[in-house]
Motif scaffolding. Structure first.
Motif, PDB file in Angstrom:
ATOM      1  N   GLY A 152       0.750  -1.280   0.117  1.00  0.00           N
ATOM      2  CA  GLY A 152      -0.287  -0.027  -0.277  1.00  0.00           C
ATOM      3  C   GLY A 152       0.817   1.495   0.263  1.00  0.00           C
ATOM      4  N   CYS A 153       0.030   2.501  -0.555  1.00  0.00           N
ATOM      5  CA  CYS A 153       1.366   3.614  -1.001  1.00  0.00           C
ATOM      6  C   CYS A 153       0.484   4.478   0.038  1.00  0.00           C
ATOM      7  CB  CYS A 153       1.168   3.887  -2.504  1.00  0.00           C
ATOM      8  SG  CYS A 153       2.256   5.760  -2.809  1.00  0.00           S
ATOM      9  N   PRO A 154       1.242   5.612   0.685  1.00  0.00           N
ATOM     10  CA  PRO A 154       0.790   6.523   1.256  1.00  0.00           C
ATOM     11  C   PRO A 154      -0.012   8.131   0.227  1.00  0.00           C
ATOM     12  CG  PRO A 154       3.195   6.723   1.639  1.00  0.00           C
ATOM     13  CD  PRO A 154       3.145   5.617   0.504  1.00  0.00           C
ATOM     14  N   TYR A 155       0.796   7.975  -0.953  1.00  0.00           N
ATOM     15  CA  TYR A 155      -0.139   8.818  -2.143  1.00  0.00           C
ATOM     16  C   TYR A 155      -1.020   7.788  -3.019  1.00  0.00           C
ATOM     17  CZ  TYR A 155       3.547  11.376   0.115  1.00  0.00           C
ATOM     18  OH  TYR A 155       4.885  11.285   1.114  1.00  0.00           O
ATOM     19  N   GLU A 156      -0.953   7.007  -3.078  1.00  0.00           N
ATOM     20  CA  GLU A 156      -1.863   6.260  -4.190  1.00  0.00           C
ATOM     21  C   GLU A 156      -1.907   4.773  -3.853  1.00  0.00           C
ATOM     22  OE1 GLU A 156       0.445   4.926  -7.955  1.00  0.00           O
ATOM     23  OE2 GLU A 156       1.490   6.770  -8.023  1.00  0.00           O
ATOM     24  N   GLY A 157      -2.360   4.328  -2.277  1.00  0.00           N
ATOM     25  CA  GLY A 157      -3.635   4.331  -1.747  1.00  0.00           C
ATOM     26  C   GLY A 157      -2.484   3.110  -2.342  1.00  0.00           C
ATOM     27  N   HIS A 158      -4.298   1.813  -2.653  1.00  0.00           N
ATOM     28  CA  HIS A 158      -4.024   0.407  -3.072  1.00  0.00           C
ATOM     29  C   HIS A 158      -2.752   0.098  -4.770  1.00  0.00           C
ATOM     30  CE1 HIS A 158      -4.677  -3.923  -3.900  1.00  0.00           C
ATOM     31  NE2 HIS A 158      -4.802  -3.451  -5.346  1.00  0.00           N
ATOM     32  N   VAL A 159      -2.087  -0.584  -4.122  1.00  0.00           N
ATOM     33  CA  VAL A 159      -0.788  -1.074  -5.183  1.00  0.00           C
ATOM     34  C   VAL A 159      -1.221  -2.658  -5.667  1.00  0.00           C
ATOM     35  CG1 VAL A 159       1.942  -1.789  -5.470  1.00  0.00           C
ATOM     36  CG2 VAL A 159       1.119   0.500  -3.613  1.00  0.00           C
ATOM     37  N   PRO A 160      -1.002  -2.854  -6.634  1.00  0.00           N
ATOM     38  CA  PRO A 160      -1.916  -4.200  -7.770  1.00  0.00           C
ATOM     39  C   PRO A 160      -0.968  -4.676  -7.108  1.00  0.00           C
ATOM     40  CG  PRO A 160      -2.267  -2.942  -8.605  1.00  0.00           C
ATOM     41  CD  PRO A 160      -0.956  -1.578  -8.448  1.00  0.00           C
ATOM     42  N   PRO A 161      -1.158  -6.525  -6.502  1.00  0.00           N
ATOM     43  CA  PRO A 161       0.102  -6.996  -6.509  1.00  0.00           C
ATOM     44  C   PRO A 161       0.304  -7.892  -7.557  1.00  0.00           C
ATOM     45  CG  PRO A 161      -2.475  -7.876  -4.925  1.00  0.00           C
ATOM     46  CD  PRO A 161      -2.767  -6.379  -6.491  1.00  0.00           C
ATOM     47  N   GLN A 162      -0.257  -7.652  -8.754  1.00  0.00           N
ATOM     48  CA  GLN A 162       0.855  -7.889 -10.078  1.00  0.00           C
ATOM     49  C   GLN A 162       2.025  -7.485 -10.536  1.00  0.00           C
ATOM     50  OE1 GLN A 162      -0.003 -11.886 -11.513  1.00  0.00           O
ATOM     51  NE2 GLN A 162       2.221 -10.326 -12.656  1.00  0.00           N
ATOM     52  N   ARG A 163       1.363  -5.880  -9.960  1.00  0.00           N
ATOM     53  CA  ARG A 163       3.119  -5.265 -10.201  1.00  0.00           C
ATOM     54  C   ARG A 163       4.150  -5.152  -9.363  1.00  0.00           C
ATOM     55  NH1 ARG A 163       1.472   1.130  -8.948  1.00  0.00           N
ATOM     56  NH2 ARG A 163       0.217   0.972 -10.113  1.00  0.00           N
ATOM     57  N   VAL A 164       3.870  -5.690  -8.114  1.00  0.00           N
ATOM     58  CA  VAL A 164       4.800  -6.238  -6.969  1.00  0.00           C
ATOM     59  C   VAL A 164       5.786  -7.386  -7.383  1.00  0.00           C
ATOM     60  CG1 VAL A 164       5.191  -6.918  -4.721  1.00  0.00           C
ATOM     61  CG2 VAL A 164       3.762  -4.575  -5.146  1.00  0.00           C
ATOM     62  N   ILE A 165       4.995  -8.227  -8.495  1.00  0.00           N
ATOM     63  CA  ILE A 165       5.495  -9.560  -9.078  1.00  0.00           C
ATOM     64  C   ILE A 165       6.633  -9.652  -9.653  1.00  0.00           C
ATOM     65  CG2 ILE A 165       4.438 -12.044  -9.488  1.00  0.00           C
ATOM     66  CD1 ILE A 165       2.064 -11.860  -8.243  1.00  0.00           C
ATOM     67  N   ASP A 166       5.788  -8.131 -10.758  1.00  0.00           N
ATOM     68  CA  ASP A 166       6.812  -8.301 -11.556  1.00  0.00           C
ATOM     69  C   ASP A 166       7.462  -7.433 -11.202  1.00  0.00           C
ATOM     70  OD1 ASP A 166       4.401  -9.157 -13.620  1.00  0.00           O
ATOM     71  OD2 ASP A 166       3.695  -7.118 -14.383  1.00  0.00           O
ATOM     72  N   LEU A 167       7.538  -6.953 -10.615  1.00  0.00           N
ATOM     73  CA  LEU A 167       9.353  -6.158 -10.229  1.00  0.00           C
ATOM     74  C   LEU A 167       9.869  -6.280  -9.264  1.00  0.00           C
ATOM     75  CD1 LEU A 167       7.732  -2.568  -8.400  1.00  0.00           C
ATOM     76  CD2 LEU A 167       8.573  -3.097 -11.020  1.00  0.00           C
ATOM     77  N   ALA A 168       9.899  -7.321  -9.026  1.00  0.00           N
ATOM     78  CA  ALA A 168      10.259  -8.560  -8.156  1.00  0.00           C
ATOM     79  C   ALA A 168      11.108  -9.379  -9.420  1.00  0.00           C
ATOM     80  CB  ALA A 168       8.929  -9.961  -6.880  1.00  0.00           C
ATOM     81  N   ALA A 169      10.317  -9.545 -10.425  1.00  0.00           N
ATOM     82  CA  ALA A 169      10.652 -10.748 -11.733  1.00  0.00           C
ATOM     83  C   ALA A 169      11.461  -9.975 -11.987  1.00  0.00           C
ATOM     84  CB  ALA A 169       9.866 -10.925 -12.310  1.00  0.00           C
TER      85      ALA A 169
END
Length: 310
Positions: A152-169
């Motif tokens: 979760g982001c203090p400025y944008e709120g919800h962070v899509p899980p798939q985005r985090v998975i893609d960034l980790a990859a």
């Protein structure tokens, strides 16, 4: 029933202190590091190589590295937000001191927080961290990266899980030797944490995953347990539950080391940290800070009745 042990990465000298308004003296930070080693910590984040005008508490990063003890078997980490930070971390090893073992890089999961925290979008952060990881690794540092605001982001709120998975990859492909997910503002809940940790572990394979939790809403210990059940075996924490982020409104302290040691220890999971020594270190450092530290286990201690550990 035997449980797999965990490793605790102590972040109190850096993340625990970076948000403090009154400067903590270098000698006291070094004394804290020695206390952490005495209680069993084997990985310690000791400093951040950032602009001292933005984070005054970290202005003595090079002096901290120069004063580190030999401490065989202990690994010291320097946080780096850009290539200049990596350069400083590398250069700090040439002072004749013991030096650092790891460079911790940071990739923010949203443009809003990334621009405020590091002056870069997510796309810029991918490029920058790719170069940082390569440079750190080439210099002989263990190169790891934290994906900030993963839950979760203090400025944008919800962070899509798939985005985090893609960034980790993307960071795995860039050569990260360890990847951490950070609940920077403490908004995650156990089901969310367990699901995302499991998905990232499945994506990055053999690369170790670490979890960095803040206890803003009191759920960090529960989130740690959910992450453990999902396969995570490395956790950041700060003695006394100290901490906060200067650029993340509402972020409270890190999960307390004492909380994790109590949680996992009483669940049959070895941590390598002595809980009594951690509580003693908490009480000692509270005198340095001039106030009681937030950790609840730091106040209550282990479960002991009439002098007998239950």
């Amino acid at each position: 029933m035997r449980h797999s042990p965990i490793q605790i990465v102590e972040v109190s000298p850096r993340d625990g202190l970076q948000n403090e308004k009154g400067f903590v003296e270098t000698a006291d930070k070094l004394a804290l590091i020695n206390r952490l080693i005495s209680m069993g910590a084997t990985r310690i984040e000791v400093a951040s190589f950032v602009n001292p005008r933005r984070v005054p508490q970290m202005a003595d990063a090079e002096a901290i590295v120069a004063g580190l003890p030999e401490a065989p078997g202990v690994r010291f980490i320097g946080l780096c937000l850009n290539e200049r930070g990596v350069d400083r971390a590398i250069a700090s090893r040439d002072t004749g001191a013991r030096g650092l073992d790891e460079a911790g890089c940071v990739l923010v999961s949203t443009d809003g927080f990334g621009i405020i925290n590091q002056g870069q979008s997510v796309a810029d952060g991918i490029v920058a961290n790719t170069a940082m990881l390569k440079k750190a690794h080439a210099a002989g540092l263990f190169a790891q990266v934290t994906i900030s605001a993963a839950f979760g982001c203090p400025y944008e709120g919800h962070v899509p899980p798939q985005r985090v998975i893609d960034l980790a990859a993307r960071m795995a492909d860039a050569g990260a030797q360890e990847i951490a997910l950070a609940d920077t503002i403490g908004v995650g809940v156990p089901s969310q944490v367990g699901d995302l940790v499991g998905a990232v572990i499945a994506k990055i394979g053999a690369i170790p995953l670490r979890l960095h939790l803040h206890d803003t809403r009191g759920l960090a210990p529960a989130n740690a347990w959910a992450a453990y059940q999902a396969g995570c075996r490395v956790f950041d924490s700060a003695l006394g539950g100290l901490g906060g982020c200067p650029f993340a409104p509402g972020a409270a302290g890190n999960v307390g080391t004492e909380e994790l040691v109590y949680l996992f220890g009483r669940s049959g999971v070895a941590t390598g940290i002595d809980i009594d020594a951690a509580v003693d270190a908490n009480h000692w450092f509270s005198q340095i800070m001039g106030r009681e530290l937030p950790s609840r286990v730091g106040k209550a201690g282990d479960f002991i009745i009439k002098g007998i550990r239950v």
